[in-house]
Design a protein around this motif. Structure first.
Motif, short mmCIF file in Angstrom:
data_model
loop_
_atom_site.label_atom_id
_atom_site.label_comp_id
_atom_site.label_asym_id
_atom_site.label_seq_id
_atom_site.Cartn_x
_atom_site.Cartn_y
_atom_site.Cartn_z
N TRP A 167 -33.11 3.83 -30.67
CA TRP A 167 -34.41 4.47 -30.49
C TRP A 167 -35.24 4.46 -31.77
O TRP A 167 -36.47 4.46 -31.70
CB TRP A 167 -34.23 5.88 -29.96
N ALA A 168 -34.59 4.44 -32.93
CA ALA A 168 -35.32 4.39 -34.19
C ALA A 168 -35.81 2.98 -34.49
O ALA A 168 -36.88 2.80 -35.07
CB ALA A 168 -34.44 4.89 -35.33
N VAL A 169 -35.04 1.98 -34.11
CA VAL A 169 -35.33 0.60 -34.49
C VAL A 169 -36.18 -0.11 -33.43
O VAL A 169 -36.89 -1.06 -33.76
CB VAL A 169 -34.02 -0.16 -34.75
N LEU A 170 -36.15 0.33 -32.20
CA LEU A 170 -36.91 -0.35 -31.14
C LEU A 170 -38.40 -0.44 -31.47
O LEU A 170 -38.99 -1.53 -31.40
CB LEU A 170 -36.68 0.34 -29.80
N PRO A 171 -39.06 0.65 -31.86
CA PRO A 171 -40.48 0.51 -32.21
C PRO A 171 -40.71 -0.34 -33.46
O PRO A 171 -41.72 -1.03 -33.57
CB PRO A 171 -40.96 1.94 -32.45
N VAL A 172 -39.76 -0.31 -34.40
CA VAL A 172 -39.90 -1.12 -35.61
C VAL A 172 -39.87 -2.61 -35.26
O VAL A 172 -40.64 -3.40 -35.81
CB VAL A 172 -38.79 -0.77 -36.63
#
Length: 184
Positions: free
Chosen positions: A68-73
């Motif tokens: 969830w932290a890396v998906l938007p990145v």
């Protein structure tokens, strides 16, 4: 309704094929905005998908960041690479635009294949954990079903955003660009 019940009536193999198909549907919808709506021939579209996917994989593997932290990145990095390529080739049209984007796609592919110490080369990045469900790790079957629902939701959101885009000022400007680039 069929897509909602499919994970429970299909095998894991069929669910994984459905997940891949839904991801390709999203890619096709995005490509349709550039090629169909704006009328610009872009041949290196998959490079942006690769940049986002490898950003997710590398940040997860080397820094241990969660889904969830890396998906938007990953999405932001794909957009940044799109802007990085878009501004220099803004004035190109037709075959020249196609050649530049094809070249960019090949450069990204070759970098990802040949930088084996970072990307794993043709073997890719291995053992990337799946997304958690409210901080709880799922077993493989439940995780695959969860991913299928996430991707289905992403496809539905993509369809909604694209349908809203087509009737907006930006969408009408893209359609005008497709019809007559000089007049637009």
């Amino acid at each position: 309704v069929l897509m909602l019940v499919m994970p429970y009536i299909s095998s894991m193999y069929q669910i994984n094929i459905m997940i891949s198909a839904l991801i390709y549907i999203m890619l096709g919808l995005g490509l349709n905005i550039v090629v169909g709506l704006a009328g610009q021939l872009v041949l290196g579209y998959a490079a942006f998908y690769a940049v986002g996917a490898y950003t997710y994989g590398l940040l997860n593997t080397y820094f241990g960041l969660g889904f969830w932290a890396v998906l938007p990145v990953g999405g932001i990095m794909a957009a940044l690479f799109g802007l990085m390529l878009g501004f220099p080739v803004l004035r190109l049209k037709g075959d020249y635009l196609a050649i530049v984007t094809l070249g960019f796609g090949e450069i990204v592919r070759l970098v990802l294949l040949n930088w084996t110490s970072l990307t794993g080369g043709s073997g890719g990045i291995k053992n990337i954990p799946g997304p958690s469900f409210f901080g709880q790790e799922l077993e493989i079957a439940a995780n695959t079903i969860f991913i299928s629902y996430l991707v289905l939701l992403a496809v539905i959101l993509t369809i909604i955003v694209i349908s809203r885009l087509k009737n907006s000022r930006v969408g009408l400007a893209l359609q005008a660009l497709r019809e007559d680039e000089i007049a637009c």
